[in-house]
Design a protein around this motif. Structure first.
Motif, mmCIF file in Angstrom:
data_model
loop_
_atom_site.group_PDB
_atom_site.id
_atom_site.type_symbol
_atom_site.label_atom_id
_atom_site.label_comp_id
_atom_site.label_asym_id
_atom_site.label_seq_id
_atom_site.Cartn_x
_atom_site.Cartn_y
_atom_site.Cartn_z
ATOM 1 N N UNK A 14 0.827 -1.212 0.000
ATOM 2 C CA UNK A 14 0.000 0.000 0.000
ATOM 3 C C UNK A 14 0.858 1.257 0.000
ATOM 4 N N UNK A 15 0.221 2.309 -0.518
ATOM 5 C CA UNK A 15 0.911 3.566 -0.757
ATOM 6 C C UNK A 15 1.385 4.225 0.539
ATOM 7 N N UNK A 16 0.563 4.106 1.591
ATOM 8 C CA UNK A 16 0.891 4.777 2.856
ATOM 9 C C UNK A 16 2.220 4.237 3.406
ATOM 10 N N UNK A 17 2.333 2.906 3.437
ATOM 11 C CA UNK A 17 3.583 2.304 3.955
ATOM 12 C C UNK A 17 4.771 2.718 3.103
ATOM 13 N N UNK A 18 4.548 2.746 1.783
ATOM 14 C CA UNK A 18 5.646 3.103 0.869
ATOM 15 C C UNK A 18 6.114 4.532 1.134
ATOM 16 N N UNK A 19 5.165 5.451 1.282
ATOM 17 C CA UNK A 19 5.542 6.854 1.519
ATOM 18 C C UNK A 19 6.190 7.033 2.895
ATOM 19 N N UNK A 20 5.675 6.291 3.877
ATOM 20 C CA UNK A 20 6.269 6.369 5.226
ATOM 21 C C UNK A 20 7.731 5.953 5.201
ATOM 22 N N UNK A 21 7.980 4.833 4.510
ATOM 23 C CA UNK A 21 9.366 4.339 4.458
ATOM 24 C C UNK A 21 10.254 5.316 3.693
ATOM 25 N N UNK A 22 9.750 5.796 2.547
ATOM 26 C CA UNK A 22 10.538 6.752 1.754
ATOM 27 C C UNK A 22 10.864 7.983 2.586
ATOM 28 N N UNK A 23 9.929 8.382 3.439
ATOM 29 C CA UNK A 23 10.136 9.547 4.300
ATOM 30 C C UNK A 23 11.280 9.364 5.282
ATOM 31 N N UNK A 24 11.650 8.101 5.540
ATOM 32 C CA UNK A 24 12.770 7.842 6.463
ATOM 33 C C UNK A 24 14.111 7.780 5.737
ATOM 34 N N UNK A 25 14.069 7.761 4.399
ATOM 35 C CA UNK A 25 15.313 7.623 3.628
ATOM 36 C C UNK A 25 15.856 8.994 3.235
ATOM 37 N N UNK A 26 17.065 8.986 2.691
ATOM 38 C CA UNK A 26 17.698 10.227 2.228
ATOM 39 C C UNK A 26 17.894 10.108 0.718
ATOM 40 N N UNK A 27 17.283 11.034 -0.039
ATOM 41 C CA UNK A 27 17.348 10.974 -1.508
ATOM 42 C C UNK A 27 18.769 11.058 -2.045
#
Ligand code: C5P
Length: 236
Positions: A14-27
């Motif tokens: 699901x999109x929510x989990x994906x965005x949450x995880x991406x939010x913890x990463x550094x681009x």
């Protein structure tokens, strides 16, 4: 880091989990891979959201169809502005050339899947491919290179053989990466990040060692540090 080597596989349903995880990463420390499940659920909107956060995206949809259809799909993916897309090399020369020519922006890298690593020798025999898998992988990688593609997805264990026969700037993207003391999960043939780079890989696809970590950013930083200590193939 101007060319991060780690591509984090966001294998969420699901999109929510994906965005949450991406939010913890550094681009600046990674790119992100979106596969069939998440793309089918969340679509181009998720890609746009992640790109708006500054992430470069590998859209892993492994297109395989008649040349005209694959060309249309590649054009559409390239129009989204993603960094990398892929097709199956088993689609053959005409399909690979059509895919390459359809990219609306040459900024999008096009790579090929050679043989799926889920197929063993008896699976290959059953569908009429009676050669040693590594010979088939090498032939398909050379075909992809000849058709102007930028690289292939392969096991890091196959990378040394491919590096020996393929042009220097052809990029090798390798999944099945596990740091030492980390669960293999369902991966059968794994290598450490260091081994993969030493074997000639340019980009490492890593999912659960980062996404299932209690501290995904720290896991990513440690993996990058492990790679940096040995230097990278900088041709791509
Ligand atoms: O969690 P893990 O690091 O095993 O994730 C690896 C990612 O690479 C997954 O998205 C998986 O589908 C992908 N992949 C793979 N083996 C291949 C091709 C792709 O593991 N041969």
């Amino acid at each position: 880091m101007n060319n991060p080597r780690i591509i984090v596989a966001l294998d969420f349903s699901n999109k929510k989990q994906a965005l949450e995880l991406a939010g913890k990463l550094d681009k600046n420390l990674c790119r992100i891979k979106i596969g069939k499940e998440l793309f089918t659920i969340a679509g181009p909107q998720l890609i746009e959201q992640l790109m708006a956060c500054g992430f470069e995206i590998f859209l892993d949809l492994k297109y395989h169809d008649i040349p005209n259809t694959v060309a249309g799909a590649c054009r559409a993916a390239s129009d989204l502005g993603v960094w990398m897309i892929n097709v199956h090399a088993l689609g053959g020369r005409k399909m690979l050339i059509a895919a390459q020519e359809a990219l609306s922006t040459k900024k999008t890298k096009l790579i090929a899947v050679t043989l799926l690593t889920s197929l063993n020798k008896s699976d290959l025999n059953e569908i009429g491919l009676n050669e040693e898998p590594i010979n088939i992988v090498q032939r398909l990688a050379l075909l992809a290179s000849d058709c102007g593609l930028d690289g292939v997805v392969c096991s890091a264990l196959e990378a040394p053989q491919l590096r020996g026969i393929i042009k220097k700037d052809f990029c090798l993207v390798t999944p099945g990466i596990r740091p030492l003391n980390c669960s293999a999960n369902d991966q059968m043939r794994i290598t450490t990040p260091q081994e993969a780079i030493q074997n000639g890989a340019n980009y490492l696809v890593i999912g659960r060692p980062i996404t299932q970590s209690p501290d995904p950013l720290l896991a990513l930083q440690r993996l990058n540090h492990e790679i940096e200590t040995i230097g990278c193939n900088d041709s791509n």
